[in-house]
Design a protein around this motif. Sequence first.
Motif, short mmCIF file in Angstrom:
data_model
loop_
_atom_site.label_atom_id
_atom_site.label_comp_id
_atom_site.label_asym_id
_atom_site.label_seq_id
_atom_site.Cartn_x
_atom_site.Cartn_y
_atom_site.Cartn_z
N GLU A 82 42.48 66.95 33.31
CA GLU A 82 41.13 66.91 33.87
C GLU A 82 40.97 65.71 34.80
O GLU A 82 40.44 65.84 35.91
N PHE A 83 41.45 64.56 34.36
CA PHE A 83 41.37 63.32 35.15
C PHE A 83 42.10 63.51 36.49
O PHE A 83 41.56 63.20 37.55
N LEU A 84 43.32 64.03 36.43
CA LEU A 84 44.11 64.25 37.64
C LEU A 84 43.43 65.25 38.58
O LEU A 84 43.34 65.04 39.79
N ARG A 85 42.96 66.35 38.02
CA ARG A 85 42.32 67.38 38.84
C ARG A 85 41.04 66.87 39.49
O ARG A 85 40.74 67.22 40.63
N LYS A 86 40.31 66.04 38.79
CA LYS A 86 39.07 65.51 39.38
C LYS A 86 39.38 64.54 40.51
O LYS A 86 38.65 64.49 41.50
N TRP A 87 40.46 63.78 40.39
CA TRP A 87 40.86 62.91 41.51
C TRP A 87 41.31 63.76 42.70
O TRP A 87 40.91 63.51 43.83
N VAL A 88 42.11 64.77 42.45
CA VAL A 88 42.58 65.65 43.52
C VAL A 88 41.38 66.31 44.21
O VAL A 88 41.34 66.39 45.45
N ALA A 89 40.40 66.75 43.44
CA ALA A 89 39.21 67.38 44.01
C ALA A 89 38.42 66.38 44.85
O ALA A 89 37.94 66.71 45.95
N ALA A 90 38.29 65.16 44.37
CA ALA A 90 37.56 64.13 45.13
C ALA A 90 38.26 63.80 46.44
O ALA A 90 37.61 63.44 47.43
N MET A 91 39.57 63.94 46.46
CA MET A 91 40.33 63.66 47.67
C MET A 91 40.35 64.86 48.62
O MET A 91 40.78 64.76 49.75
N GLY A 92 39.92 66.01 48.14
CA GLY A 92 39.90 67.21 48.98
C GLY A 92 41.25 67.88 49.09
O GLY A 92 41.49 68.64 50.04
#
Length: 187
Positions: A117-127
Amino acid sequence: MAVSIPHLREQLAAMPILSPYPHDLAVAIVCDTFRMASQRPPSQPEWAKLEQRVKNPLFHEQVGMLAHVLLVSDLRKKTVLHLTPDRTPQARLQQFFEEVHPLTAEMIRSNVFRQEEFLRKWVAAMGADIEGETEAESKHRLKELDYRQAVTDLRKVENARKKEADRRKELLQEAQRKEAEARGWRE
């Protein structure tokens, strides 16, 4: 270039965090990532404002975990490739830290779902995109992993269970009262 979550998790497993990063060091690592992408990172006052806006008591440990993830995995390189000037670093960081609340560093370290979840949320924030997934699939998976939603659902279940237990208790008391009344008539 899409981000491979399984590959990142393998790298993180190979380099476990032994002790928390000091906050200043963690901030410097995150800022260096933005500099590597030729973007101006948040200044010290901007970090302080970010922390106030997010109102997250876990902010420091989450910054430390982000620094660790960026430092020991390919996520830093992928982040640099996906950072574009269309959004400021402050906006991306604010989105990320608002979304990862209330994940603790220990949860991220020890729970595979919270780490993903943490990794995916960072990836999402980066676009960025997740390797092997459409945007809809990525959003769906993130929704499945959402800890806040899981806690909310758990509370709903607990409340429903409590209401059901209270209803059964009332029914039992009513049955006992009726039985006592009936016994009174018989005696």
